[in-house]
Motif scaffolding. Structure first.
Motif, mmCIF file in Angstrom:
data_model
loop_
_atom_site.group_PDB
_atom_site.id
_atom_site.type_symbol
_atom_site.label_atom_id
_atom_site.label_comp_id
_atom_site.label_asym_id
_atom_site.label_seq_id
_atom_site.Cartn_x
_atom_site.Cartn_y
_atom_site.Cartn_z
ATOM 1 N N ARG A 77 0.898 -1.120 0.121
ATOM 2 C CA ARG A 77 -0.017 -0.039 0.067
ATOM 3 C C ARG A 77 0.929 1.261 0.041
ATOM 4 N N TRP A 78 0.677 2.242 -0.626
ATOM 5 C CA TRP A 78 1.261 3.468 -0.747
ATOM 6 C C TRP A 78 0.195 4.516 -1.232
ATOM 7 N N GLU A 79 -0.552 5.280 -0.467
ATOM 8 C CA GLU A 79 -1.631 6.126 -0.792
ATOM 9 C C GLU A 79 -1.074 7.132 -1.561
ATOM 10 N N ASP A 80 0.089 7.771 -1.469
ATOM 11 C CA ASP A 80 0.525 8.849 -2.566
ATOM 12 C C ASP A 80 0.770 8.380 -3.919
ATOM 13 N N GLU A 81 0.930 6.864 -3.912
ATOM 14 C CA GLU A 81 0.989 6.531 -5.522
ATOM 15 C C GLU A 81 -0.043 5.998 -5.901
ATOM 16 N N GLY A 82 -1.459 5.845 -5.144
ATOM 17 C CA GLY A 82 -2.661 5.386 -5.615
ATOM 18 C C GLY A 82 -2.807 3.872 -5.502
ATOM 19 N N LEU A 83 -2.052 3.240 -4.567
ATOM 20 C CA LEU A 83 -2.258 1.863 -4.565
ATOM 21 C C LEU A 83 -2.838 1.367 -3.344
ATOM 22 N N SER A 84 -4.129 1.109 -3.482
ATOM 23 C CA SER A 84 -5.058 0.828 -2.083
ATOM 24 C C SER A 84 -4.595 -0.325 -1.413
ATOM 25 N N ALA A 85 -4.957 -0.525 -0.440
ATOM 26 C CA ALA A 85 -4.404 -1.684 0.527
ATOM 27 C C ALA A 85 -4.735 -3.080 -0.039
ATOM 28 N N GLN A 86 -3.469 -3.922 -0.268
ATOM 29 C CA GLN A 86 -3.379 -5.170 -0.987
ATOM 30 C C GLN A 86 -2.869 -6.281 0.001
ATOM 31 N N GLY A 87 -3.731 -7.386 -0.143
ATOM 32 C CA GLY A 87 -3.179 -8.537 0.570
ATOM 33 C C GLY A 87 -2.216 -9.268 -0.384
ATOM 34 N N VAL A 88 -1.411 -10.166 0.092
ATOM 35 C CA VAL A 88 -0.327 -10.962 -0.843
ATOM 36 C C VAL A 88 -0.676 -12.360 -0.433
ATOM 37 N N LEU A 89 -0.893 -13.097 -1.732
ATOM 38 C CA LEU A 89 -1.082 -14.553 -1.598
ATOM 39 C C LEU A 89 0.051 -15.125 -1.969
ATOM 40 N N PHE A 90 0.859 -16.188 -1.165
ATOM 41 C CA PHE A 90 1.920 -16.918 -1.647
ATOM 42 C C PHE A 90 1.621 -18.201 -2.173
ATOM 43 N N SER A 91 1.886 -19.038 -3.304
ATOM 44 C CA SER A 91 1.022 -20.430 -3.547
ATOM 45 C C SER A 91 2.255 -21.027 -3.813
ATOM 46 N N PHE A 92 2.191 -22.196 -3.470
ATOM 47 C CA PHE A 92 3.378 -23.217 -3.748
ATOM 48 C C PHE A 92 2.993 -24.600 -4.505
ATOM 49 N N ASN A 93 3.896 -25.043 -5.136
ATOM 50 C CA ASN A 93 3.498 -26.004 -6.128
ATOM 51 C C ASN A 93 3.834 -27.325 -5.245
#
Length: 208
Positions: A77-93
């Motif tokens: 997230r970086w409000e000044d850059e216009g990126l809203s709050a994002q979760g992050v999903l890590f997926s493994f094979n």
């Protein structure tokens, strides 16, 4: 022949017993290793999750890491850059047994910007295995590590709370369960050399 068979045995043993921990520092960005997929999902400002999140099509973005000498980090997230709050999903094979990362933030204050980091683990079917929530004493920058251990992890969702303006993650580590290790190129080379040697011995015996 026996020595070649022994060589093959060593190679196969190394494939299952070698160091299983992998590290992702987002340098260079994104630098995602094989066997791992990293994607954003909407709604990163929340606690531990009750269901596997659905990822979005937003491209991963980088920022300067708050970790001293850390290079770049994954921006959430970086409000000044216009990126809203994002979760992050890590997926493994393959199954992972342990996972950790560091949440980091420049600035803020000790009252209104005191983050909690949340990690939720899921199995291959999307069932929740467990979660963990972590917080460290306020500092500038805020550095908050989080780590979880469960059997059969295939996905880990990162979320966070009490964040203002800017947040990112760095220093991701994950450990494959024994038997789920991806052999290193050197191990495959050793195995291939042994197979070639066995084939040569077999040809000489047939010719004799």
């Amino acid at each position: 022949m026996r020595s070649l068979l022994a060589l093959l045995a060593v190679a196969l043993t190394a494939a299952g017993a070698e160091a299983q921990t992998r590290r992702l520092e987002f340098d260079p960005f994104p630098g995602i290793p094989a066997g791992l997929d990293v994607r954003y999902f909407d709604g990163g400002l929340t606690g531990a999750l009750a269901a596997l999140p659905t990822t979005n099509a937003l491209a991963l973005r980088s920022t300067v890491s708050a970790i001293p000498g850390g290079g770049t980090a994954l921006l959430t997230r970086w409000e000044d850059e216009g990126l809203s709050a994002q979760g992050v999903l890590f997926s493994f094979n393959r199954n992972v047994g342990a996972f950790s990362l560091v949440g980091n933030d420049f600035g803020g204050d000790m009252v209104d910007d005191n983050e909690f980091v949340h990690l939720t683990a899921f199995d291959a079917l999307g069932n929740v295995l467990g979660s963990g929530s972590f917080q460290t004493p306020w500092a500038n920058p805020n550095i908050t590590p989080g780590a979880i251990e469960f059997a059969g992890i295939r996905h880990v969702a990162f979320t966070y709370t009490n964040e203002i303006a800017y947040y990112s993650i760095d220093d991701v580590e994950y450990t494959y369960e024994r038997g789920a290790v991806i052999p290193e190129p050197g191990t495959w080379m050793l195995l291939g050399t042994g197979l070639v040697g066995l084939a040569a011995v077999a040809r000489r015996r047939r010719a004799a």
